[in-house]
Design an enzyme around this catalytic site. Sequence first.
Site, short mmCIF file in Angstrom:
data_model
loop_
_atom_site.label_atom_id
_atom_site.label_comp_id
_atom_site.label_asym_id
_atom_site.label_seq_id
_atom_site.Cartn_x
_atom_site.Cartn_y
_atom_site.Cartn_z
N HIS A 289 -25.18 -36.38 -126.39
CA HIS A 289 -25.98 -36.32 -127.60
C HIS A 289 -26.97 -37.47 -127.67
O HIS A 289 -28.13 -37.31 -128.06
CB HIS A 289 -25.04 -36.32 -128.82
CG HIS A 289 -25.74 -36.00 -130.10
ND1 HIS A 289 -25.26 -36.37 -131.32
CD2 HIS A 289 -26.89 -35.35 -130.34
CE1 HIS A 289 -26.10 -35.96 -132.25
NE2 HIS A 289 -27.08 -35.33 -131.68
N GLU B 132 -28.12 -16.73 -116.41
CA GLU B 132 -27.65 -18.03 -115.93
C GLU B 132 -26.43 -17.90 -115.02
O GLU B 132 -25.88 -18.89 -114.58
CB GLU B 132 -27.35 -18.98 -117.11
CG GLU B 132 -26.38 -18.45 -118.13
CD GLU B 132 -26.15 -19.43 -119.28
OE1 GLU B 132 -26.53 -20.60 -119.17
OE2 GLU B 132 -25.57 -19.01 -120.30
N ASP C 63 -27.12 -23.73 -115.53
CA ASP C 63 -25.91 -23.02 -115.09
C ASP C 63 -26.16 -22.17 -113.86
O ASP C 63 -25.29 -22.05 -113.01
CB ASP C 63 -25.36 -22.16 -116.24
CG ASP C 63 -24.55 -23.01 -117.20
OD1 ASP C 63 -23.75 -23.85 -116.72
OD2 ASP C 63 -24.72 -22.88 -118.43
N CYS D 127 -35.50 -21.88 -119.89
CA CYS D 127 -35.20 -22.98 -120.82
C CYS D 127 -34.24 -24.01 -120.21
O CYS D 127 -33.80 -24.92 -120.89
CB CYS D 127 -34.65 -22.43 -122.13
SG CYS D 127 -33.22 -21.38 -121.91
C1 PEP Z 1 -28.85 -23.56 -118.91
O1 PEP Z 1 -27.72 -23.29 -118.52
O2 PEP Z 1 -29.82 -23.72 -118.16
C2 PEP Z 1 -29.12 -23.73 -120.35
C3 PEP Z 1 -30.35 -23.84 -120.82
O3 PEP Z 1 -28.07 -23.80 -121.19
P1 PEP Z 1 -27.09 -25.06 -121.35
O4 PEP Z 1 -27.74 -26.24 -120.68
O5 PEP Z 1 -26.93 -25.22 -122.81
O6 PEP Z 1 -25.84 -24.59 -120.65
MG MG Z 2 -26.14 -22.61 -119.84
#
Ligand code: PEP
Ligand code: MG
Length: 595
Positions: free
Chosen positions: A195, A437, A461, A508
């Site tokens: 965080h 992912e 992921d 993302c």
């Molecule tokens: C990802 O897995 O790329 C993602 C954007 O989600 P998180 O980082 O929250 O797992």
């Molecule tokens: Mg993810």
Amino acid sequence: MNLVGSITLKGIAASPGIAIGRAYLLDRRRVAPPKRHITPHEVEAEVARFDEAVRESERQLREVKLKLGAAGTEHIQILEAHELMLHDPMLVDGARQMVRDQLINAEWALKKTTKSVRELFSHIQDEYFRERRADVDYVADRVLRNLMGTSQTAVTEIGPGSVLIAHDLSPSDTALLQQTPVLGLALDVGGMTSHTAIVARNHKLPAVIGLEHVSDVIGSGDIVIVDGSAGLVLVNPALEDLQRYQQQALRYSVGRAQLDAHAREPATTLDGVQVRVAGNIELHDETGLVLDSGAEGIGLYRTEFLYMNRDALPDEDEQYRHYREVVERCGPLGATLRTLDIGGDKLVSHVKLPKEANPAMGLRALRLCLRESGLFRPQLRALLRASVHGELRIMVPFVSGLAEVRAVKRLLAECHAELLAEGVALPRLPALGIMVELPSAAAIADILAREVDFFAIGTNDLIQYALAIDRANEHVGYLYHPLHPALLRMLQFILRSGAEAGIRVSMCGEMAGDPFYTAILLGLGLREFSMNAVSVPVVKQVIRSLDVSACEALLAEAMTLPDASDIEHLVSERLGPMLGTRISREVFDPMSHRP
Ligand code: PEP
Ligand code: MG
């Protein structure tokens, strides 16, 4: 002042930029309590002294809450949990009783009681209680310092021109950080997704974390340079290093200022291709900051953060208020809200998860939500209700196959019908998309693309599961290569499948926010990016400096190469000439930025 010579420490580059200032050591380490036996006639005075310290602690927490003001309900809730703990019978009555029974002073009694409360929690072996253990320590330390007259330093006391050095920051410290004039941050602990790292990035505060011993090495008053771009901390630097960094910092801030001045302009390539650059948020109150950095809407709201650091689940109404605020602030730019992605490395205290040998592949995210409809339905209802107020898109994480998507659709339709029956006006169902992912989802992207309205590629992921490298394991970090040919092939297939089905595809994961990969991603056909606030102006400028046809040629060449390192080498060689002088090398230099 700690008279260490000139040394350089290497940690994780958590938030870019350079901070030069005097160290302010936030000492959160335990104070050693005096231990003494008391006589029976001293007991009442000792208990009264203890009660006064508890009252003083309450007063201090109230003051912090007032200072925090509207800085976010999540943080207020943490402080309220600490206030509640000051009335916890196990802790407070326990300490009083120990003074009476064992005839020991209040500090000693508190120390002993805290120890047994912590032990109780650790036996339960549950993430939730691990979190609470830190709260017990925090509260007990505050009372102890009040007993001893050595008050706990508050982040808000830090003067201008300081660089904050600490072992770790509590959630309430992190919340207050936004209101202090600190220039930069260096911590012993933490990872890229902690965080504190997220807050630092979103607040453009240079930060290096995971330094292990920085709080032992640096003392308040030392001169410190935090190079958040390279992950370096220089302590009491030599004069030539100081001068070099002062010039570098100046050039960096000039470069950033130029970028920030254009942050709100569209990201259109030299050959006129329009690209959307949206922002990622973890908490609803980060929306304004991300939009101010030039983000065109929210491409990923990790709603699970609303469930963290608190004692009870947020109910449907609370969720609705948060989601509505985000969506209203984004207006026509729109916001993509991801449903709960908990489990694995993301713990949520009050959701009981089975103990699993391999939580990364266990009952988490969508799997958990589909099994626990009591958890999922209120969120879907809140999202549907909020969708009335703007351009809200719903996204589900961790999809492994078609059946899961269909199950979500059924549940969403049920919630929709339920709300209509309750008289809620819901003119239409919002767009529904999935995170791509998992390698299985990537491999059947053509099938999934016919079933949903959009894709968002989660490279964090996707890389973890495709290359079998634990995101948090430093021993396999050397294998983390977003330009691995296997990954490029997957990305190409996902983007092609999306285009053929006529759906939007965004990215993302962290790869989207790293300017080193922008050209390759444009070459692959990506036209929607989503990232943290600090990356938005940089990536937008890189996009404005590139020509899509040149990016396609670069990609074509990259696809012929057999290994990630060959592709990285190619990109770092070619990107400089492709960008020309359109972006300051102080802010982004492809040669030194090579992963
Ligand atoms: C990802 O897995 O790329 C993602 C954007 O989600 P998180 O980082 O929250 O797992
Ligand atoms: Mg993810």
